[in-house]
Design a protein around this motif. Structure first.
Motif: not given
Length: 311
Positions: A204-214
């Motif tokens: 699994f991966a936990v990620i705050c993808s909304e931090c990647i603005d591009d």
């Protein structure tokens, strides 16, 4: 290569406090008003000891080394930024942004590990980059998908792209490079360490993808994770700010998998996220409020995983 280990190195603080040299670009650090330095350190030691006890209780092999009063190293509780240990017996030493953090690198710690039966074949030293003002802060700056030989890095003043690529060439990892931002006041600023917005587990991966603005970069990172069959568990920026991205999967007795995080991170998760995570590992959390507030780092930063072979 294995993604998780049963062995970790932890450094017990002796003069923990908010490090003024790292606060310039670590927006998680806070001044705790009204507490004497000795009180802050005592609280940090209590949190550290309780955390270590919980890890040992589930069968994690923890090597604890005491910090020294001299030289002054207020952030020594976060060893994963200056050293990483690899299955082939390599040890990597990393260039650090804050001058007072460079003193955390101690050769005697390698002696302690060798005395415990770990085998060190080779030291790969990137620290001379400090002289030119380039930094790469260990497994804070780079996240290793060891099984799939990929390394993820959110570029920042503490994660230089060329150094990261050099590391990937030396250790045979495919680089996945992007930028991640957090809102500070009314501005979007680069996140100082990749491991506050992302955690890589075995499955699994936990990620705050909304931090990647591009949007292209965001898609590229998520596609890379999906390609390796990882279940993606998204967290919000608000959850990231309570260190919900700063987790580490390790295994305890009988190879049982644990996902280690702080109590604050655990409390920020929704029941759905907890359910998703618990399909992969049992959650182990411990209160790290003082260390998080003054140090601007959390559970994952406190554990340097040891993958070295044993005699």
């Amino acid at each position: 290569m294995k993604q998780t280990t049963n062995s970790i190195l932890m450094i017990r603080p002796v003069a923990f406090r908010m490090n003024e040299q790292t606060a310039v670009n670590n927006y998680y650090q806070k001044v705790v008003d009204g507490l004497l330095p000795a009180t802050v350190n005592a609280k940090a030691q209590q949190e550290f000891d309780a955390f270590v006890e919980k890890l040992i209780a589930v069968g994690v092999d923890v090597t604890v080394v005491d910090d020294t009063l001299n030289p002054d190293t207020p952030d020594s509780v976060f060893p994963n930024n200056w050293i990483s240990f690899h299955e082939n017996g390599d040890v990597a030493l990393y260039p650090m942004f804050a001058e007072n953090r460079r003193h955390e690198r101690r050769e005697d710690i390698l002696d302690v590990l060798e005395d415990k039966g770990f085998v060190i074949h080779n030291i790969v030293d990137y620290t001379s980059a400090e002289e030119d003002g380039f930094y790469l802060e260990g497994t804070g700056s780079l996240l290793l998908d060891r099984t799939n030989t990929k390394a993820y890095c959110a570029l920042s003043p503490r994660a230089d792209e060329e150094l990261f690529i050099e590391f990937c060439e030396d250790f045979d990892y495919a680089p996945v490079i992007f930028e991640a931002f957090q809102t500070v006041g009314s501005e979007r600023k680069l996140i100082y360490h990749t491991n506050v917005m992302m955690c890589l587990g075995d499955t699994f991966a936990v990620i705050c993808s909304e931090c990647i603005d591009d949007k292209k970069e965001r898609k590229m990172v998520l596609d890379s994770l999906k390609e390796n069959g990882k279940e993606i568990i998204l967290i919000t920026e608000a959850q990231m700010n309570t260190f919900a991205g700063n987790m580490l999967e390790i295994h305890g007795a009988k190879d049982k998998r644990y996902l280690v995080m702080s109590a604050a991170a655990h409390q920020s998760l929704t029941s759905k996220q907890i359910e998703q995570l618990e399909r992969h590992a049992e959650i182990l959390s411990s209160s790290l409020d003082t260390i998080e507030a003054c140090g601007g780092g959390s559970a994952r930063c406190m554990m340097a995983e040891i993958f070295l072979p044993r005699k």
